[in-house]
Design an enzyme around this catalytic site. Structure first.
Site, PDB file in Angstrom:
ATOM      1  N   ASP A 278      -8.063  -7.189   0.468  1.00 13.65           N
ATOM      2  CA  ASP A 278      -7.112  -7.420   1.560  1.00 13.65           C
ATOM      3  C   ASP A 278      -7.777  -6.983   2.841  1.00 13.65           C
ATOM      4  O   ASP A 278      -8.638  -6.091   2.829  1.00 13.65           O
ATOM      5  CB  ASP A 278      -5.824  -6.613   1.368  1.00 13.65           C
ATOM      6  CG  ASP A 278      -6.016  -5.172   1.806  1.00 13.65           C
ATOM      7  OD1 ASP A 278      -6.639  -4.394   1.047  1.00 13.65           O
ATOM      8  OD2 ASP A 278      -5.584  -4.812   2.921  1.00 13.65           O
TER       9      ASP A 278
ATOM     10  N   ASP B 125       0.865  -1.182   0.000  1.00 13.70           N
ATOM     11  CA  ASP B 125       0.000   0.000   0.000  1.00 13.70           C
ATOM     12  C   ASP B 125       0.905   1.236   0.000  1.00 13.70           C
ATOM     13  O   ASP B 125       2.136   1.121   0.004  1.00 13.70           O
ATOM     14  CB  ASP B 125      -0.952  -0.033   1.190  1.00 13.70           C
ATOM     15  CG  ASP B 125      -0.234   0.095   2.513  1.00 13.70           C
ATOM     16  OD1 ASP B 125       1.014   0.239   2.514  1.00 13.70           O
ATOM     17  OD2 ASP B 125      -0.891   0.035   3.551  1.00 13.70           O
TER      18      ASP B 125
END
Lengths: 376, 376
Positions: A271, A92
């Site tokens: 996720d 991320d």
């Protein structure tokens, strides 16, 4: 990165596909276990491969930037080599953690000042340096630096924030495109749709993000406290705009039911820390429903955790044993629960995929939503 | 239980043997991983079997008595079934923990009053009820209830305590012999030599314990703070008296060097929390020596933890990665270190055994003591 759409469900918007990266393929829909600091908590890499059958895992840029840091990562030869994982990795952008973990953060057009959660030291993230950091970490997929607005968020703030996220995306793409990966494989940059829970902003953001024509598109700013119905509505709306021929990644979602519903809306990638974090606290996801193993009712239940899943821990250990371990803070309790939950999540994705291919996804999904949504 | 002595080293007193229990055989010398509350901390049962190659594990009666308790154990069908381990199990008597963990304990001829470390509730252990509790837990090997004296200990106290331990042993044997196992296998009761660090007491205790003619004999009250030389001297003295045709178990020992030295003195069985507890704190036992992974020097050492051992974690992960995990309190750090250390301990025992059989144990031991005693 390549995406092949193999099947599209006729009764829902669910899709089955395959993503090809330099570290191997990913069958979608897929769930990506979260390995925040370079480790999926409580789970050996071998277990991720052989038991969970994970095809891609996540690393968090915010944590890895603070420790061990991007220079270290370069010396280590990138995250794959450092942690001993040779399948795909996604990182991320650190954006979410800057807003959720860092105190005293200051957001400017240039970027974000924040204090380390470890030692209070001051740091700066910009679209440019976040690209550089993710180049150093070396995920196969890296995320654009965005602002993730909280819920609820007033319209004016959501609009301004979204517009800045779009400007930041341009800067991310520029930096990304003028740099090369540091290791011997290709990285892909995913842009992120924002816009809080406002239809017009989500439409505008989805159109803008799609226009960048990157390898895939992500949806951020959801699963931050809004009702599930709002999350589904925004996901549906955004998916109706995002191109069909590219993977769609819904960030930070969610429960097994959330996953099933969002697959039906056209999401390909997910996720969430839930399977591991909630697992360590005694929440168990099984093929029969959700269990709070701390409940007295499991104390003397010597039946297997989940005999249907075919996973080692689910067959080998009883509910009573897991309860004993969790109630007594034994490390093995968290290990068993994490392994069960992740195996279940990945199994659920594979099942969904098979039913999309077979053409009976909707029927199966409706049955499964009832089952996995059930508290045993 | 049956013990076959297969080989005796000619230059030391080391022995290679095989113990046969209803749950399978144990090749000696053996190290027994400690599973205090029914779990070897941080290690899956499958890993204990397949990676560590553990042949027997320990449970602690003190902890298992308090939680989940003997009645629960009966309902669970005994410890093997409860935890999913079908090889041999040994339980200690709870004596050691009563002295080391319990505050406000009161020792009388009848038994020991103590307060639970969990909730402060009052409990009583006697030779008789400790036999009953261990019948309920169901270890293949159970230990006599003794008093473990601290170090240093004045002669008069050590003598009185030892004499009481001998009287307690008689009561243990009586109770044990007039009861039967609760499950479908045989249990063996091991008596324990005490006598602190006094030669005459150790001789007297060893002779007394040997005269009970049980399946094996244990040595307690060592590794409680005395210098290693005193521990070796007492072990040597006691082994010279204990019968050769029965296994000898040195309780709570120790470092890899301690194990090698005590094998040379005639010890067959060991247990210790060191490989797991110290592992979680970053102490790593490898074929090249001992590592404190927290040391700065390992920060960027990307070489394998221990490439010679052949264990998954030692080959698959680097020192730098393990250091990163341990320094950041990642659960996986403790898991990797525990797996490495236990695999090393069991490997060391198998190597020792092979060299005893081959007749070159002394030479090998002297080389290994230097190697494994080295701080890298």
């Amino acid at each position: 990165m390549k995406f092949d759409l193999l099947a599209t469900d006729l009764q829902t918007k669910a899709r089955a596909g395959i993503i090809t990266t330099d570290h191997g393929t990913i069958e979608t829909p897929i769930f990506m276990p979260v390995g925040t600091k370079g480790s999926v908590k409580g789970v050996h890499m071998r277990e991720l491969e052989q038991d969970v059958k994970a095809q891609i895992i996540l690393g968090n840029t915010y944590h890895l930037y603070l420790k061990p840091g991007p220079d270290f990562m370069k010396e280590a030869g990138g995250l794959h080599q450092f942690i001993g994982w040779d399948k795909p990795i996604l990182t991320d952008s650190g954006g979410y953690q800057v807003y959720s973990l860092a105190e005293h953060r200051k957001i400017t057009e240039e970027g974000v000042w924040f204090k380390s959660y470890i030692d209070g030291s001051k740091h700066f993230f910009s679209p440019e340096n976040v690209m550089d950091i993710q180049r150093a970490i070396g995920g196969d997929i890296i995320m654009a630096f965005d602002e993730c607005t909280p819920y609820p968020c007033d319209y004016q703030y959501a609009k301004q924030s979204m517009e800045m996220t779009h400007r930041w995306l341009k800067r991310c793409c520029t930096r990304f495109d003028e740099t090369a990966g540091l290791y011997n494989y290709t990285q892909s940059l995913f842009p992120i749709v924002q816009g809080s829970t406002y239809n017009d902003l989500r439409v505008q953001s989805a159109e803008t993000i799609a226009s960048f024509d990157r390898d895939a598109n992500a949806i951020g700013g959801l699963s931050v406290g809004e009702p599930a119905e709002e999350m589904y509505a925004m996901t549906d709306l955004v998916c109706s705009i995002l191109p069909k021929d590219k993977p769609r990644y819904l960030m930070g979602v969610g429960t097994p039911v959330n996953l099933l519903e969002c697959i039906a809306l056209g999401i390909d990638m997910f996720d969430c820390v839930m399977p591991t974090r909630n697992g360590r606290n005694g929440m168990l996801f099984t093929t029969e429903g959700t269990i709070n193993i701390k409940n007295q009712k499991w104390e003397k239940d010597f039946s297997p955790l989940d005999k249907n899943l075919g996973a080692y821990v689910g067959i080998h250990h009883s509910k009573a044993y897991l309860r004993h371990l969790i109630m007594n803070d034994e490390i093995l309790g968290g290990q068993i629960a994490s392994l069960q939950n992740l195996t279940f999540y990945l199994w659920l994705m594979q099942e969904a995929r098979q039913h999309i291919v077979d053409g009976d996804f909707r029927e199966w999904k409706e049955k499964m939503v009832k089952k996995v949504g059930c508290r045993l």
